[in-house]
Design an enzyme around this catalytic site. Structure first.
Site, PDB file in Angstrom:
ATOM      1  N   LYS A   1      42.433  33.139  38.654  1.00 21.53           N
ATOM      2  CA  LYS A   1      42.548  34.471  39.271  1.00 21.53           C
ATOM      3  C   LYS A   1      43.113  34.298  40.674  1.00 21.53           C
ATOM      4  CE  LYS A   1      39.771  38.230  41.328  1.00 21.53           C
ATOM      5  NZ  LYS A   1      38.442  38.875  41.473  1.00 21.53           N
TER       6      LYS A   1
ATOM      7  N   GLU B   1      39.129  44.196  39.222  1.00 17.33           N
ATOM      8  CA  GLU B   1      40.541  43.909  38.956  1.00 17.33           C
ATOM      9  C   GLU B   1      40.788  42.500  38.434  1.00 17.33           C
ATOM     10  OE1 GLU B   1      39.156  43.398  41.792  1.00 17.33           O
ATOM     11  OE2 GLU B   1      39.948  41.422  42.281  1.00 17.33           O
TER      12      GLU B   1
ATOM     13  N   ARG C   1      39.334  40.706  36.176  1.00 18.31           N
ATOM     14  CA  ARG C   1      39.322  40.612  34.709  1.00 18.31           C
ATOM     15  C   ARG C   1      40.591  41.202  34.119  1.00 18.31           C
ATOM     16  NH1 ARG C   1      33.777  43.893  34.595  1.00 18.31           N
ATOM     17  NH2 ARG C   1      33.649  42.755  36.556  1.00 18.31           N
TER      18      ARG C   1
ATOM     19  N   ASP D   1      41.793  41.454  47.989  1.00 18.71           N
ATOM     20  CA  ASP D   1      41.121  42.450  47.155  1.00 18.71           C
ATOM     21  C   ASP D   1      40.477  43.521  48.031  1.00 18.71           C
ATOM     22  OD1 ASP D   1      39.833  43.889  45.210  1.00 18.71           O
ATOM     23  OD2 ASP D   1      38.319  42.338  44.767  1.00 18.71           O
TER      24      ASP D   1
ATOM     25  N   LYS E   1      36.539  48.922  48.725  1.00 17.30           N
ATOM     26  CA  LYS E   1      35.343  48.205  49.168  1.00 17.30           C
ATOM     27  C   LYS E   1      34.944  48.685  50.559  1.00 17.30           C
ATOM     28  CE  LYS E   1      36.156  43.707  46.936  1.00 17.30           C
ATOM     29  NZ  LYS E   1      34.955  43.611  46.093  1.00 17.30           N
TER      30      LYS E   1
ATOM     31  N   ASP F   1      38.075  48.112  41.460  1.00 21.69           N
ATOM     32  CA  ASP F   1      37.591  46.893  42.108  1.00 21.69           C
ATOM     33  C   ASP F   1      37.215  45.820  41.076  1.00 21.69           C
ATOM     34  OD1 ASP F   1      36.931  45.229  44.178  1.00 21.69           O
ATOM     35  OD2 ASP F   1      34.993  46.185  44.609  1.00 21.69           O
TER      36      ASP F   1
ATOM     37  N   ASP G   1      39.895  35.736  47.452  1.00 22.65           N
ATOM     38  CA  ASP G   1      39.848  36.176  46.054  1.00 22.65           C
ATOM     39  C   ASP G   1      40.944  35.527  45.197  1.00 22.65           C
ATOM     40  OD1 ASP G   1      38.281  37.600  44.303  1.00 22.65           O
ATOM     41  OD2 ASP G   1      39.459  39.442  44.470  1.00 22.65           O
TER      42      ASP G   1
HETATM   43  N1  BES Z   1      36.527  39.804  44.054  1.00 23.77           N
HETATM   44  C1  BES Z   1      35.414  40.552  43.672  1.00 23.77           C
HETATM   45  C2  BES Z   1      34.160  39.708  43.445  1.00 23.77           C
HETATM   46  C3  BES Z   1      33.600  39.053  44.671  1.00 23.77           C
HETATM   47  C4  BES Z   1      32.582  39.648  45.366  1.00 23.77           C
HETATM   48  C5  BES Z   1      34.058  37.827  45.082  1.00 23.77           C
HETATM   49  C6  BES Z   1      32.045  39.036  46.484  1.00 23.77           C
HETATM   50  C7  BES Z   1      33.530  37.213  46.184  1.00 23.77           C
HETATM   51  C8  BES Z   1      32.520  37.815  46.885  1.00 23.77           C
HETATM   52  C9  BES Z   1      35.705  41.298  42.369  1.00 23.77           C
HETATM   53  O1  BES Z   1      37.015  41.679  42.206  1.00 23.77           O
HETATM   54  C10 BES Z   1      34.871  42.523  42.392  1.00 23.77           C
HETATM   55  O2  BES Z   1      35.093  43.337  43.252  1.00 23.77           O
HETATM   56  N2  BES Z   1      33.943  42.649  41.451  1.00 23.77           N
HETATM   57  C11 BES Z   1      33.080  43.779  41.381  1.00 23.77           C
HETATM   58  C12 BES Z   1      32.977  44.191  39.934  1.00 23.77           C
HETATM   59  C13 BES Z   1      32.310  45.528  39.726  1.00 23.77           C
HETATM   60  C14 BES Z   1      33.147  46.632  40.326  1.00 23.77           C
HETATM   61  C15 BES Z   1      32.119  45.754  38.243  1.00 23.77           C
HETATM   62  C16 BES Z   1      31.722  43.367  41.935  1.00 23.77           C
HETATM   63  O3  BES Z   1      31.302  42.232  41.730  1.00 23.77           O
HETATM   64  O4  BES Z   1      31.104  44.190  42.605  1.00 23.77           O
HETATM   65 ZN    ZN Z   2      38.419  40.531  43.136  1.00 24.36          ZN
HETATM   66 MN    MN Z   3      37.453  43.496  43.176  1.00 22.08          MN
END
Ligand code: BES
Ligand code: ZN
Ligand code: MN
Length: 481
Positions: free
Chosen positions: A244, A328, A330, A249, A256, A326, A267
């Site tokens: 990824k 994204e 996946r 992000d 966010k 967010d 990210d």
């Molecule tokens: N890049 C983030 C995950 C992340 C969070 C990485 C904190 C490093 C530190 C990912 O893209 C994300 O935002 N995931 C969301 C998914 C949710 C919206 C289903 C998350 O984990 O909140």
């Molecule tokens: Zn992300």
């Molecule tokens: Mn995200």
């Protein structure tokens, strides 16, 4: 910083510091050993991991100082890696120029070479008053050590630093195109075949899921393929490493909050990890066929961004409702995994900073590991274990797919609540591997250090690169391929 193997009498070696691990270290001669024994008896030295003691003008040694490092009861590969890194960092801080690391034998020279390179990591330079690193020379004295094994350690340690430097580089200097350019030049330098797919190429492939993430950004996406196809490959397996690479992000329109966005330059750590791993695999000349796919996009909100509720079609034909822009990562991996399967992957490993939930579950201690294949899963766990990187397997029951099933579409990219967020994300990814043996590494909790540790400053950890190299080195032993 030059790291080399050295052999010759230790007592006569002139240096600013002679590093001695307090287990598994070299014989230093009676006089210096008596000095150390006295410190131990008085209780000033306990020998606990990362305990550092400096002794000036050690007896009957040409070294100016003895740097004594605790490593616990016995020196293993994990302790040797950490000890070496801490020694190099300690020497940098004290402005030592010439450092000797003294081991009893050659057994752990790989770990020590990796650790020295790791400890010598130089972050990207943005400070106006940055002074050059002090340490010029590190000599490893390890009687009986194999030069090839030492060399391998240096290569792997340097590859981990390539990963870390990319991760630590701010997103204004590293977008999808810049990352792809770096991957191309580094890949070619390592002897890999490189192919860069741009936006029109991705459209032609039907990568609607990956492209939906890129839509909001002014910077176009890239999918980079690096291939290692050695003529002496053993077996018919073709492992794909998929990363990824969200270069930043913001969350997209599902924006966010500021404090969660601050660190999102990291990210792309999954892609940087896989690039570091495959360049090391090529440099080591490992006899396994391995390819790497880097899904590079920037996730931004804008008038052209994907909206929550939009339905997109992935490369494998499945439709996905984008509940949350967010989620994204996946969406990027879905198409990269499909492409890997189409290109003949027999095994897949992906690495991604995929979910905040993995930190809730495992903190910064274990990488979240999810797989559809028990032998691949245990092979990864064991490869990590051998060098002190920890992977924890999470369950993958079918029930975890339920929240990801779509109403109007085949799938949705987020559930209705946060329950088991790391696993539901993995179940989503599993829909794109078409039954191919696959393992997913969620490194969101481990790829970035919130504070410095003895062998590394805060920032990118480079975790999983060393394990992935072992995964390929041990491929046949693991009964894979
Ligand atoms: N890049 C983030 C995950 C992340 C969070 C990485 C904190 C490093 C530190 C990912 O893209 C994300 O935002 N995931 C969301 C998914 C949710 C919206 C289903 C998350 O984990 O909140
Ligand atoms: Zn992300
Ligand atoms: Mn995200």
């Amino acid at each position: 910083m030059n790291i080399s193997l050295h052999d010759g009498p230790l007592a006569e070696l002139e240096c600013d510091a002679l590093v001695e691990p307090l287990a598994g270290g070299a014989a230093l001669g009676q006089a210096a050993e008596a000095q150390i024994a006295a410190l131990r008896e008085s209780g000033e030295i306990a020998g606990k991991p990362s305990e550092l003691t400096i002794l000036h003008e050690p007896k009957e040694l040409a070294a100016k100082r003895l740097m004594l490092l605790g490593v616990g009861d016995a020196l293993d590969a994990n302790q040797a890696f950490r000890m070496a890194g801490q020694a190099v960092r300690g020497a940098q801080q004290r402005k030592f120029k010439r450092v000797v690391i003294a081991l009893a034998d050659g057994e752990l020279v790989r770990a020590v070479a990796e650790g020295c390179a790791y400890g010598g990591y130089e972050r990207p330079k943005y400070k106006s008053d940055e002074s050059a690193a002090a340490v010029e020379e590190i000599l490893i004295v390890a009687p009986g050590a194999d030069t090839g094994v030492f060399e391998a350690g240096r290569i792997v340690g340097e590859s981990v630093n390539v990963t870390r430097r990319l991760v630590d580089t701010p997103a204004n200097d590293l977008g999808p195109e810049e990352f792809a350019d770096m991957a191309e030049s580094m890949g070619k330098a390592a002897g890999l075949d490189v192919e860069v797919l741009d936006e029109p190429a991705l459209e032609a492939l039907g990568a609607g899921s990956l492209l939906s993430v890129a839509r909001g950004s002014a910077r176009p996406p890239r999918l980079v393929r690096l291939s290692w196809n050695p003529t002496d490959a053993t077996g018919d397996s073709h492992l794909f490493l998929v990363g990824k690479g969200v270069t930043f992000d913001t969350g997209g329109l599902s924006l966010k909050p500021a404090n969660s966005m601050e660190k999102m330059k990291y990210d792309m750590a999954g892609a940087a990890t896989m690039l570091g791993a495959i360049t090391a695999i090529a440099r080591l000349g490992l006899p396994q066929r391995v390819s790497c796919l880097l899904g590079l996009v920037e996730n931004m909100p804008s008038g052209t961004a994907t909206r929550p509720g939009d339905i997109v079609q992935a490369m494998n034909g499945k439709t996905i409702e984008v509940i949350n822009t967010d989620a994204e990562g996946r969406l990027v991996l879905a198409d990269a995994l499909t492409y890997a399967v189409r290109e003949g992957a027999t095994h897949l490993i992906d690495a991604a900073t995929l979910t905040g939930a993995v930190s809730v579950a495992l903190g910064a201690v274990n990488i979240g590991l999810m797989s559809n294949n028990d032998s691949l899963q245990s092979h990864i766990t064991a490869s990590g274990q051998s060098i002190g990187e920890q992977f924890w397997a999470l369950p993958m029951n079918d029930e975890y797919l339920e929240p990801m099933k779509g109403d109007l579409s085949d799938l949705r990219n987020a559930g209705t609540d946060r329950k088991a967020g790391t696993i539901t994300a993995a179940k989503f990814l599993e829909q794109f591997v078409d039954g191919t043996p696959w393992a997913h590494l969620d490194i969101a909790g481990t790829a970035n250090l919130d504070k410095g540790v003895p062998n590394a400053p805060k920032g990118a950890s480079g975790i999983a690169v060393r394990s992935l190299v072992r995964v390929v080195e041990n491929w046949a032993n693991g009964g894979l391929g």
